[in-house]
Scaffold this motif. Sequence first.
Motif, PDB file in Angstrom:
ATOM      1  N   SER A  90       0.733  -1.325  -0.177  1.00 46.71           N
ATOM      2  CA  SER A  90      -0.100  -0.201   0.088  1.00 46.71           C
ATOM      3  C   SER A  90       0.858   1.304  -0.126  1.00 46.71           C
ATOM      4  O   SER A  90       0.401   2.087  -0.453  1.00 46.71           O
ATOM      5  N   LEU A  94       1.010   4.251  -2.662  1.00 47.73           N
ATOM      6  CA  LEU A  94       0.744   5.780  -2.445  1.00 47.73           C
ATOM      7  C   LEU A  94       1.698   6.673  -3.080  1.00 47.73           C
ATOM      8  O   LEU A  94       1.506   7.563  -3.687  1.00 47.73           O
ATOM      9  N   CYS A 198      -5.809  10.335   5.582  1.00 53.61           N
ATOM     10  CA  CYS A 198      -7.349  10.216   5.565  1.00 53.61           C
ATOM     11  C   CYS A 198      -8.083  10.764   4.371  1.00 53.61           C
ATOM     12  O   CYS A 198      -8.841   9.835   3.736  1.00 53.61           O
ATOM     13  N   GLN A 200      -6.636  10.912   1.313  1.00 53.14           N
ATOM     14  CA  GLN A 200      -6.251   9.963   0.191  1.00 53.14           C
ATOM     15  C   GLN A 200      -7.021   8.696   0.109  1.00 53.14           C
ATOM     16  O   GLN A 200      -7.184   8.084  -1.099  1.00 53.14           O
ATOM     17  N   GLN A 201      -7.748   8.459   1.350  1.00 54.52           N
ATOM     18  CA  GLN A 201      -8.457   7.295   1.377  1.00 54.52           C
ATOM     19  C   GLN A 201     -10.019   7.471   0.858  1.00 54.52           C
ATOM     20  O   GLN A 201     -10.986   6.479   0.803  1.00 54.52           O
ATOM     21  N   GLY A 204     -11.374   5.561  -2.474  1.00 50.03           N
ATOM     22  CA  GLY A 204     -11.776   4.096  -2.288  1.00 50.03           C
ATOM     23  C   GLY A 204     -12.877   3.836  -1.296  1.00 50.03           C
ATOM     24  O   GLY A 204     -14.007   3.332  -1.701  1.00 50.03           O
ATOM     25  N   MET A 205     -13.085   4.824  -0.359  1.00 47.91           N
ATOM     26  CA  MET A 205     -14.190   4.895   0.494  1.00 47.91           C
ATOM     27  C   MET A 205     -15.379   5.168  -0.114  1.00 47.91           C
ATOM     28  O   MET A 205     -16.581   4.690   0.047  1.00 47.91           O
TER      29      MET A 205
END
Length: 270
Positions: A90, A94, A198, A200-201, A204-205
């Motif tokens: 992961s 990034l 957070c 950057q996520q 996907g979320m």
Amino acid sequence: MSSPKPLHGVNYAPPRSIGKVLKANLKETLFPDDPFHEFKNEKLSTRILKGIQYFVPIFQWLPKYNLGLFKFDLLSGITIASLAIPQGISYAKLADLPPIIGLYSSFVPPLVYAVFGSSKHLAVGTVATCSLLIAENIQKKVKPQENMDLYLSLFYTATFVSGLLQTALGVLRLGFLVDFLSHSTITGFMGGTALIICLQQLKGMLGLKHFTSNTDVVHVLRAVFQNRKERKKKPNLFWVSAISPIIVVVVGCLFAYLFHAEKYGIAIVS
């Protein structure tokens, strides 16, 4: 009438030369714990051995290593590996790097630290902050989609120079420089880093197909609001997408191993 008591003069230490003063100041700055005090009166061979053990601790604990310690190290190694493998991949993602580089960065630093380190509770390896910062700066010069070879070369150069600087700081024992950083500066840096990770996520979320390559708050939030129509329609089933990556990883690893996926043209990380 009693006679006055005689005055006693103050005894001053003899003046020291500039060389002695400089030596004392350097010793106090670089070796405040005085690690060689315990064996400074020993014979030369003992002092050399103790000095090597101080700078390369593996020579101190390896002769005392036994099977009992190995069992606990094996258990902890398996536990950490289960986290380090997906974490390394992961972190490479990034920074838009191949997964194999993330795997190398996960297990090579602990091996080096086992030789030169002395702490049993220190985590060593790549962190998300470094991946984001280096990628952000290198992508200002070249994008991985445009020239991956040049992108990797710049990454190798940046990490090599960083390693040289950290080695120099360690040899010269300049860790005390961190004491000059204020607590608010360190706290702000760590808080800002956590916020960036957070954000950057969110891609996907929220299930966004289009996102920004920038890491600052303004560009990320702008991308989220501009592509809000791409968000998932059933947020109550978020847990399905949350556990799906680990399920895909496990199933994919088993499939690649049992059926030798590389023979059928499927790219694997070896």
